[in-house]
Design an enzyme around this catalytic site. Structure first.
Site, PDB file in Angstrom:
ATOM      1  CD  GLU A  78      69.034  48.300   2.102  1.00 30.75           C
ATOM      2  OE1 GLU A  78      68.412  47.306   1.667  1.00 30.75           O
ATOM      3  OE2 GLU A  78      70.340  48.116   1.642  1.00 30.75           O
ATOM      4  CG  HIS A  99      76.919  50.944   6.484  1.00 26.02           C
ATOM      5  ND1 HIS A  99      77.055  51.631   5.325  1.00 26.02           N
ATOM      6  CD2 HIS A  99      76.005  50.153   6.380  1.00 26.02           C
ATOM      7  CE1 HIS A  99      75.951  51.270   4.578  1.00 26.02           C
ATOM      8  NE2 HIS A  99      75.312  50.319   5.257  1.00 26.02           N
TER       9      HIS A  99
END
Ligand code: 13P
Length: 269
Positions: A78, A99
């Site tokens: 990412e 997350h």
């Protein structure tokens, strides 16, 4: 001033906290730190961020290309999302992606965090919008996040997780903790009944406290496009910031940044 090795050690420490607090599972999550305009440290892809040692950490340039990585380690998948934040927010020195359970639950349900229920969340975050879904590791995520970068210091990633950024790694991490705590409070208070929300005046009073504290970063207290346009701010507009962050309503510096960005995009730069 920390040297590079000390920053790498701090990244490992933050990795432990993120992992131990259940903000990531298995090998999920990533974070990065800006050293200067052309050098950034980032977590490697595909390892548990709870068990890193300094030699795991990779160094990349402003395009996310590797400058240095030890054998067996590659930068986070990412990294482009991180680089977009640095490119569009020169005040940012660290980016955290995780997350966390409750924040991600809201992101999955498509519900932004816009209910003013707790002073610290209102002061620290204002509200937290949702950037539209993008496939992990593609440019879809940086492109979706870009819309919110000039207005907020944390965003939910639809059906994925959360992103926070600040002037230091610790502050970016704390912002992630604040997002998750806010999401958890909102979730649990909705389970018990209807949360008592602050009135628009109470929200404005808290925004004023934030202004008096001189807190850094972007926040609806200063930047909400609705508030700037004389409309109700995020906490009373039901999250309409989610759909448009109208540059016409931003202050001059943001307006210039926004126009420059659009022109550069159109020129393919
Ligand atoms: P990386 O291990 O490649 O950083 O990816 C983890 C993740 O959470 C992707 O969203």
């Amino acid at each position: 001033m920390q040297n590079e090795y000390e920053i790498k050690k701090e990244m490992c420490e933050i990795g432990k906290r993120v992992y131990m607090r259940g903000m990531v599972a298995a090998n999920d999550g990533n974070f990065s730190v800006k050293l200067n305009d052309h050098e950034f440290l980032c977590t490697p892809t595909g390892v548990s961020k709870g068990f890193m040692t300094p030699e795991y950490i990779c160094k990349v340039d402003e395009n996310g290309d590797v400058i240095q990585a030890n054998k067996g380690f590659k930068p986070s998948s990412e990294i482009k999302m991180h680089m977009r934040v640095y490119k569009e927010r020169p005040d940012v020195n660290a980016v955290v992606h995780a997350h966390p359970l409750y924040a991600t639950t809201f992101a999955i349900c498509g519900i932004p965090l816009t209910e003013p229920i707790m002073p610290e969340a209102v002061i620290a975050l204002g509200c937290v919008p949702i950037a539209k879904y993008g496939r992990p590791s593609t440019m879809e995520i940086p492109d979706a996040v870009s819309e919110y970068l000039q207005y907020f210091d944390a965003v939910l990633l639809e059906n994925h997780g959360a992103l926070s950024y600040s002037d230091s790694l610790l502050n970016a991490y704390h912002k992630m903790e604040s997002v998750e705590f806010y999401a958890r409070l909102l979730y649990q208070s909705k389970m018990l009944g209807e949360p008592q929300k602050f009135s628009p005046q109470q929200v404005e009073d808290l925004y004023e406290i934030r202004r008096q504290f001189g807190m850094k970063g972007k926040h609806p207290a200063n930047l909400c496009p609705n508030a700037k346009a004389g409309k109700p701010s995020c906490h009373s507009c039901g999250g309409s910031c989610k759909s448009t962050a109208a540059p016409a309503a931003a202050d001059d510096a943001d307006l210039v940044a926004s126009i420059t960005k659009k022109v550069m995009e159109q020129l393919g730069l």
